[in-house]
Design a protein around this motif. Structure first.
Motif, mmCIF file in Angstrom:
data_model
loop_
_atom_site.group_PDB
_atom_site.id
_atom_site.type_symbol
_atom_site.label_atom_id
_atom_site.label_comp_id
_atom_site.label_asym_id
_atom_site.label_seq_id
_atom_site.Cartn_x
_atom_site.Cartn_y
_atom_site.Cartn_z
ATOM 1 N N UNK A 1 42.850 38.827 30.186
ATOM 2 C CA UNK A 1 42.339 39.763 31.188
ATOM 3 C C UNK A 1 43.460 40.070 32.175
ATOM 4 N N UNK A 2 43.587 41.335 32.522
ATOM 5 C CA UNK A 2 44.502 41.765 33.573
ATOM 6 C C UNK A 2 43.633 42.216 34.738
ATOM 7 N N UNK A 3 43.678 41.457 35.815
ATOM 8 C CA UNK A 3 42.779 41.672 36.934
ATOM 9 C C UNK A 3 43.558 42.045 38.189
ATOM 10 N N UNK A 4 42.879 42.742 39.073
ATOM 11 C CA UNK A 4 43.469 43.154 40.338
ATOM 12 C C UNK A 4 42.566 42.655 41.455
ATOM 13 N N UNK A 5 43.135 41.993 42.457
ATOM 14 C CA UNK A 5 42.349 41.436 43.557
ATOM 15 C C UNK A 5 41.963 42.563 44.506
ATOM 16 N N UNK A 6 40.669 42.712 44.740
ATOM 17 C CA UNK A 6 40.147 43.782 45.595
ATOM 18 C C UNK A 6 39.267 43.183 46.686
ATOM 19 N N UNK A 7 39.058 43.969 47.747
ATOM 20 C CA UNK A 7 38.203 43.546 48.837
ATOM 21 C C UNK A 7 37.403 44.743 49.311
ATOM 22 N N UNK A 8 36.095 44.528 49.455
ATOM 23 C CA UNK A 8 35.216 45.545 50.019
ATOM 24 C C UNK A 8 34.420 44.872 51.127
ATOM 25 N N UNK A 9 34.770 45.138 52.362
ATOM 26 C CA UNK A 9 34.135 44.452 53.478
ATOM 27 C C UNK A 9 34.557 42.998 53.475
ATOM 28 N N UNK A 10 33.590 42.103 53.379
ATOM 29 C CA UNK A 10 33.879 40.674 53.316
ATOM 30 C C UNK A 10 33.782 40.142 51.897
ATOM 31 N N UNK A 11 33.637 41.010 50.925
ATOM 32 C CA UNK A 11 33.445 40.586 49.540
ATOM 33 C C UNK A 11 34.756 40.712 48.781
#
Length: 155
Positions: A122-132
């Motif tokens: 898996x090639x994943x990208x760290x994301x943030x939406x608000x506090x999630x």
């Protein structure tokens, strides 16, 4: 006369095409500016975190739990619930991961202690939406949500 007309048409076409390219460059600059607004996750600690992916299909449901350990290893638990028979199956994969800024590359090459011919990658990208915080699969756009965000807090 023909050469003069050909020369003028060539000059005018270069002039109009250069205007189109400047418009394209402006659009590209806007896209790059939006890309720079993505939050940098360099300070976000992945070690000892769990992420969950839930998928529901017609005949079965799948739950994937990805646990990233402090030493660079991982455990991937795959739970499959068969809707027709009500039975559950599980697979436990182990492997390692590599992180580079916001990108994480996951390689699960052992199934219950035995090396497998085609590892799960898996090639994943760290994301943030608000506090999630979540991991977004670059290839499929599936979201692996951090386990702490799935637990409801009692007030």
């Amino acid at each position: 006369m023909k050469k003069t007309i050909l020369f003028l048409s060539l000059l005018s076409s270069v002039y109009f095409y250069s205007q189109d390219f400047s418009g394209i460059n402006k659009i590209l600059e806007k896209i790059e500016e939006k890309g720079k607004k993505i939050k940098d996750a360099s300070n976000y600690e992945l070690k000892s975190k769990k992420f969950v992916l839930v998928e529901d299909f017609e005949d079965h449901a799948e739950r994937h739990v990805l646990e990233l350990n402090a030493d660079g290893t991982l455990t991937l638990i795959e739970l499959i619930d068969d809707k027709s028979s009500g039975q559950s199956f599980s697979n436990i994969f182990t492997g390692d991961y590599i992180r580079k800024k916001n990108a994480v590359s996951v390689n699960a090459n052992f199934l219950e202690g035995k090396k497998i011919a085609m590892p799960l990658v898996y090639n994943l990208y760290i994301m943030n939406a608000g506090d999630i915080w979540y991991l977004k699969d670059i290839n499929t756009n599936k979201r692996w949500i951090e386990n702490n965000n799935l637990i409801k807090k009692k007030k």
